[in-house]
Design an enzyme around this catalytic site. Structure first.
Site, PDB file in Angstrom:
ATOM      1  N   ILE A 146      44.071  43.920  36.111  1.00  0.00           N
ATOM      2  CA  ILE A 146      43.951  43.280  34.702  1.00  0.00           C
ATOM      3  C   ILE A 146      42.566  43.565  34.363  1.00  0.00           C
ATOM      4  O   ILE A 146      41.715  42.455  34.586  1.00  0.00           O
ATOM      5  CB  ILE A 146      44.241  41.694  34.912  1.00  0.00           C
ATOM      6  CG1 ILE A 146      45.701  41.579  35.745  1.00  0.00           C
ATOM      7  CG2 ILE A 146      44.601  41.308  33.330  1.00  0.00           C
ATOM      8  CD1 ILE A 146      46.692  42.245  35.095  1.00  0.00           C
ATOM      9  N   HIS A 147      42.158  44.995  33.824  1.00  0.00           N
ATOM     10  CA  HIS A 147      41.008  45.198  33.168  1.00  0.00           C
ATOM     11  C   HIS A 147      41.406  46.046  31.967  1.00  0.00           C
ATOM     12  O   HIS A 147      42.546  46.309  31.671  1.00  0.00           O
ATOM     13  CB  HIS A 147      40.361  46.242  34.255  1.00  0.00           C
ATOM     14  CG  HIS A 147      40.076  45.430  35.533  1.00  0.00           C
ATOM     15  ND1 HIS A 147      38.959  44.658  35.863  1.00  0.00           N
ATOM     16  CD2 HIS A 147      40.646  45.623  36.880  1.00  0.00           C
ATOM     17  CE1 HIS A 147      39.072  44.198  37.171  1.00  0.00           C
ATOM     18  NE2 HIS A 147      40.018  45.064  37.778  1.00  0.00           N
ATOM     19  N   ALA A 148      40.296  46.079  31.227  1.00  0.00           N
ATOM     20  CA  ALA A 148      40.422  46.697  29.818  1.00  0.00           C
ATOM     21  C   ALA A 148      41.509  46.336  29.260  1.00  0.00           C
ATOM     22  O   ALA A 148      41.940  45.158  28.869  1.00  0.00           O
ATOM     23  CB  ALA A 148      40.206  48.165  30.102  1.00  0.00           C
TER      24      ALA A 148
END
Ligand code: F6P
Length: 596
Positions: free
Chosen positions: A521-523
């Protein structure tokens, strides 16, 4: 936006929507910590019975959760604090800064004080840059509330808006709900034009126009109705029909302005009076009451004029030295708005005055003649009301003052009411009480003496009709009269149907979830995650390694470092918590599918 299950209508008529700045709970300091507790506020007690009905939703403002535990000292409740399994509460979270400016600054520091004619000392003294900024937050809070209601897409049968925190709301709602009946009830006294003109032109016009978005404006007394009509005439130049008590808008629409005096629920009061808690309070208080007693029960607020009451007590002892050692003054002062400097300064001034008076008389009395109970203990106050000789209310201005009505029903010594003429309830108690000028120390002292020396049969001759009048016009009548004015009938009182009570009503849902996609769960996934979380009313946290991260803040989600295969707890609290958890679970799955 998901429709909160509790707010979904069970019949085609739609939902009656109550909108208030307050939810059913208060955040109070108890046993060394802040706790959310059923509110004893008058407004809450009057709308709660309606909010128990199946077809009713209660929207209220709450603050977004603070960043840390220590910030909870800010006193504001969050969505989590307002969940209640018996009521259909829909909390609308506002960022803490907006909340403070809308509620603390504009509603309390300015509107409350102006409506209570508190200008200068302990009052509304000036508007500066800070207050002008806060005005934008006041409007923004109202806008967000209107938007949150619209976004639920509930078919609305009628709106019942409460109080001065929400003056602009009716006009905002009117844009989305052109045909829906709207009533706004104002619990505090309405100022005359000369006082309202102490607000900048644009502000006072916005407030009045906002209110005129309603079909009906409800006020406490006929005097408040007159003031409101005069403001519309003088400030807006609107056409007013004094005979019919209406404002005729340029669009041709007519707004009715009516008095609905607030009242209490005698049955609920009786139940409380017969409770074990009140019995215990009675016992504990017995030694403090003494032979003769004067009491007061009110929020520690400059509008209540407590200092003058104590000065009048001092004067009573000077005028009638034979009373020294035989009469006591018990003050049940409810802590209020302790986030505002002016309230703290007033509290200090009150304490200084009490100390001064006590030090003058304590030796001759053998005890402190004034005793303060600085707490929000309803049963303790009730026990004192039962057996006091004099019940004092000397507010400079007060919308109604429901404590007077409670006192009248429970007093059995019997006692006598000493009340200032500028309190809403003075009208209903005229000829059945001793009426004084709020600032007249000498006059109040003499009224104390008259009351204390009044024989029991004369006291009863006032109390009995007073009681009968209160029983004839209860909180239920107050509510029904408003619904009748909107041509709506109150559904028969019924328990909240079990099938409608979602598991989340109590508040908290905790699901263990796992990050499935390679990227984590990045960017972009993080942004989608936050967007999804923000579309719900409930509070949502990510708990990882014992640390909590807000799911509604991108920075916080990124800090949580949710890599592939990370396990975390998703904790959601509020009316739509289950729906939120389910949506986020599905979103995590969709990330995996998108990456393929
Ligand atoms: O009883 C109603 C009322 O007078 C409201 O007007 C006001 O909301 C409240 O009591 C006291 O203020 P607060 O809500 O800020 O505690």
């Amino acid at each position: 936006m998901t429709i909160p299950a509790a707010a979904r209508p069970v019949s085609d008529d739609g939902t009656v929507v109550i909108v208030a700045h307050r939810g059913p709970h208060d955040f109070v300091w108890e046993a060394g910590q802040w706790v959310a507790k059923a509110s004893t506020n008058g407004l809450v007690s009057m709308i709660e019975p309606l909010a128990r009905q199946p077809n009713v939703a209660w929207f209220c403002c709450v603050s977004e959760p603070p960043g840390s535990e220590s910030e909870r000292d800010a006193l504001y409740t969050t969505a989590n604090d307002q969940t209640d399994s018996d009521l259909n509460v829909v909390p609308v979270p506002l960022p803490a800064g907006i909340y403070h400016e809308y509620y603390g600054v504009i509603s309390n520091e300015i509107l409350w004080r102006l409506h209570h004619h508190l200008v200068n000392q302990f009052g509304y003294a000036q508007l500066d840059q800070k207050t002008h900024r806060a005005w934008d937050s006041y409007l923004e809070a109202n806008r967000r509330l209107a938007e949150a209601i619209r976004a639920t897409e509930i078919p609305v049968r009628a709106f019942l808006i409460q109080d001065y925190h929400l003056y602009p709301l009716a006009e905002m709602l009117r844009r989305h709900f052109p045909e829906t009946p709207i009533l706004h009830f104002i619990h505090i006294p309405f100022p005359e034009p000369a006082i309202l003109k102490l607000l900048p032109k644009a502000w006072r016009e916005t407030l009045l126009r906002g209110l005129l978005g309603c079909n009906v404006i409800g006020l406490q007394t006929a005097a408040d109705v007159r003031s409101f009509l005069a403001c519309c005439q003088e400030i807006l130049g609107a056409t007013v029909d004094l005979h019919r008590s209406t404002v005729i808008l340029s669009s041709g629409r007519t707004v009715r302005v009516r008095a609905f005096p607030a009242s209490i629920d005698p049955k609920a009061l009786k139940t409380l009076q017969q409770s074990a808690e009140t019995a215990e309070a009675r016992q504990q208080l017995a030694s403090s009451m003494g032979e003769l007693s004067i009491i007061r029960v009110d929020r520690l607020d400059p509008s209540k004029n407590q200092i003058i009451g104590f000065n009048a007590f001092e004067r009573l002892l000077d005028l009638h030295p034979q009373l020294i050692g035989h009469v006591r003054f018990l003050a049940f002062l409810i802590p209020s708005r302790t986030d505002l400097t002016v309230y703290l300064a007033y509290r200090d001034a009150v304490y200084r005055e009490i100390e001064r008076i006590n030090s003058r008389f304590s030796q001759t009395c053998g005890f402190n003649p004034i005793e303060v109970f600085y707490t929000s203990d309803r049963t303790q106050a009730l026990a004192a009301m039962e057996s006091c000789d004099v019940f004092l209310v000397n507010s400079g201005k007060d919308g109604m003052n429901l404590f007077v009505k409670e006192w009248a029903l429970v007093s059995h010594k019997p006692g006598v009411l000493v009340v200032s003429e500028t309190v809403g309830v003075a009208l209903e108690t005229r000829a059945l009480s001793l009426q004084v000028c709020a600032l007249d120390v000498e006059g109040i002292a003499k009224a104390f003496a008259e009351a204390l020396f009044m024989p029991a049969d004369a006291r009863s001759a006032w109390l009995s009709p007073l009681r009968a009048n209160i029983e004839k016009w209860t909180a239920h009548d107050w509510l029904v009269a408003q619904l009748r004015e909107l041509e709506i009938t109150l559904p028969e009182p019924a328990p909240f149907p079990a099938h409608l009570k979602p598991a989340t009503q109590k508040g908290v849902v905790e699901w263990e979830l796992r990050v499935l996609n390679k990227e984590g769960i990045h960017a972009r996934p993080a942004a989608a995650f936050v967007r999804c979380a923000r579309s719900f009313l409930c509070e949502i946290e990510i708990i990882k390694g014992g640390t909590s991260f807000s799911a509604k803040s991108i920075l916080s989600v990124l800090t949580a470092n949710l890599n592939r295969d990370t396990h975390f707890i998703l904790r959601a609290s509020g009316v739509d918590a289950t729906a939120a958890a389910e949506q986020i679970r599905q979103l995590l799955e969709s990330f995996e599918h998108e990456e393929g």
